[in-house]
Design a protein around this motif. Structure first.
Motif, PDB file in Angstrom:
ATOM      1  N   THR A 102       1.845 -14.611   7.895  1.00  0.00           N
ATOM      2  CA  THR A 102       0.414 -15.988   9.139  1.00  0.00           C
ATOM      3  C   THR A 102      -0.132 -14.994   9.136  1.00  0.00           C
ATOM      4  O   THR A 102      -1.049 -15.296  10.108  1.00  0.00           O
ATOM      5  CB  THR A 102       0.825 -16.660   8.646  1.00  0.00           C
ATOM      6  N   ARG A 103       1.038 -14.489  10.055  1.00  0.00           N
ATOM      7  CA  ARG A 103       0.014 -13.628  11.810  1.00  0.00           C
ATOM      8  C   ARG A 103       0.369 -11.335  11.726  1.00  0.00           C
ATOM      9  O   ARG A 103       0.790 -11.363  10.894  1.00  0.00           O
ATOM     10  CB  ARG A 103       0.854 -14.046  12.486  1.00  0.00           C
ATOM     11  N   CYS A 104      -0.753 -11.620  12.222  1.00  0.00           N
ATOM     12  CA  CYS A 104      -0.454  -9.963  12.290  1.00  0.00           C
ATOM     13  C   CYS A 104       0.572  -9.653  13.331  1.00  0.00           C
ATOM     14  O   CYS A 104       1.352 -10.024  14.060  1.00  0.00           O
ATOM     15  CB  CYS A 104      -1.915  -9.155  13.152  1.00  0.00           C
ATOM     16  N   SER A 105       1.145  -8.311  13.441  1.00  0.00           N
ATOM     17  CA  SER A 105       2.726  -8.248  14.003  1.00  0.00           C
ATOM     18  C   SER A 105       2.663  -6.703  13.944  1.00  0.00           C
ATOM     19  O   SER A 105       1.320  -5.917  13.183  1.00  0.00           O
ATOM     20  CB  SER A 105       4.037  -8.159  12.992  1.00  0.00           C
ATOM     21  N   TYR A 106       3.016  -5.471  15.000  1.00  0.00           N
ATOM     22  CA  TYR A 106       2.689  -4.932  15.113  1.00  0.00           C
ATOM     23  C   TYR A 106       3.194  -3.669  13.564  1.00  0.00           C
ATOM     24  O   TYR A 106       2.783  -2.987  13.404  1.00  0.00           O
ATOM     25  CB  TYR A 106       3.028  -3.631  16.323  1.00  0.00           C
ATOM     26  N   SER A 107       3.872  -4.400  13.156  1.00  0.00           N
ATOM     27  CA  SER A 107       4.442  -3.194  11.489  1.00  0.00           C
ATOM     28  C   SER A 107       4.208  -3.457  10.813  1.00  0.00           C
ATOM     29  O   SER A 107       4.124  -3.772   9.311  1.00  0.00           O
ATOM     30  CB  SER A 107       6.293  -3.909  12.169  1.00  0.00           C
TER      31      SER A 107
END
Length: 125
Positions: A102-107
């Motif tokens: 649901t959220r953005c992540s660096y990966s």
């Protein structure tokens, strides 16, 4: 069937603007973050921007921050990428991708599970 379809690419002069669209179908759109990445000839895939499922957070590559804006309309199941002050270095095929969070992540670039065929953006100098 999960589908994401990009549109809005084209040829533009440096300094110009384009708005890309990503239309999604086949899944519960507001359960997923969506990202844009690009691929230029001879270069590696590069993440451009990401937006969380609820539109509460966004992320941008340093190279586009301040010039590009990502947004989404969950009612229309569409994500947009507004690109301003385009530079020749922005020339690439742009893809949108579903991210299984649901959220953005660096990966997120390594985690995305569906993406479209892309839309070509060409910026002339």
């Amino acid at each position: 069937e999960v589908q994401v379809v990009e549109s809005g690419g084209g040829l533009v002069q440096a300094g110009g603007s384009l708005r890309l669209s990503c239309a999604a179908s086949g899944f519960t759109f507001d359960d997923y973050a969506i990202g844009w990445f690009r691929l230029a000839p001879g270069q590696e895939r590069e993440s451009v921007s990401c937006i969380s499922s609820s539109d509460t957070s966004t992320d941008y590559a340093a190279s586009v921050k301040g010039r590009f804006t990502i947004s989404r309309d969950n009612a229309k199941k569409t994500v947009y990428l507004q690109m301003n002050s385009l530079e020749p270095e922005d020339t690439a095929v742009y893809y949108c991708a579903r991210i299984p969070w649901t959220r953005c992540s660096y990966s997120w670039l390594s985690a995305m599970d569906y993406w479209g065929k892309g839309t070509l953006v060409t910026v002339s100098s």
